[in-house]
Design an enzyme around this catalytic site. Sequence first.
Site: not given
Length: 150
Positions: A17, A41, A90, A127
């Site tokens: 990030h 979440k 990515r 993450s």
Amino acid sequence: MRKAVFPGSFDPITLGHVDIIERALPLFDEIIVAIGINAEKKYMWTLDERKAFLEKTFAPQPKIRIATYTGLTADFCKEQNAGYILRGLRNSLDFSYEKSIAQSNANLAGIESVFIISSPVTSHISSTIVRDIARHGGDYSGFVPKAVSK
């Protein structure tokens, strides 16, 4: 003024990030790093911890602002007068996922997405991987900024 929103849960922020945000700085007058809040979440780090990680990491950078939001990212962008959403890619799976979201945001709200390809040195970091390492008591310090490290 060119403003971009870099949205995410940042659970936690990673060096990937940081790389994307730092490389995007010359493109924008302001980058709002925005923590999206999703009550459904389960997070490993609290909202306050995640916000503190971001604030400490980007404290010396005046072009970066940290914020939180609920609801649609495109609506938050409009509230902030930001015409762009910044995203890092990515791999091709990220592109496939992000492309449809970008097209929807452009169609619904006129918000353009700007994609920056991850640097080779950070492209393997996520993450999810950091949380898995942390959950099992491993050393994740090589994947996150100092503000996150134990």
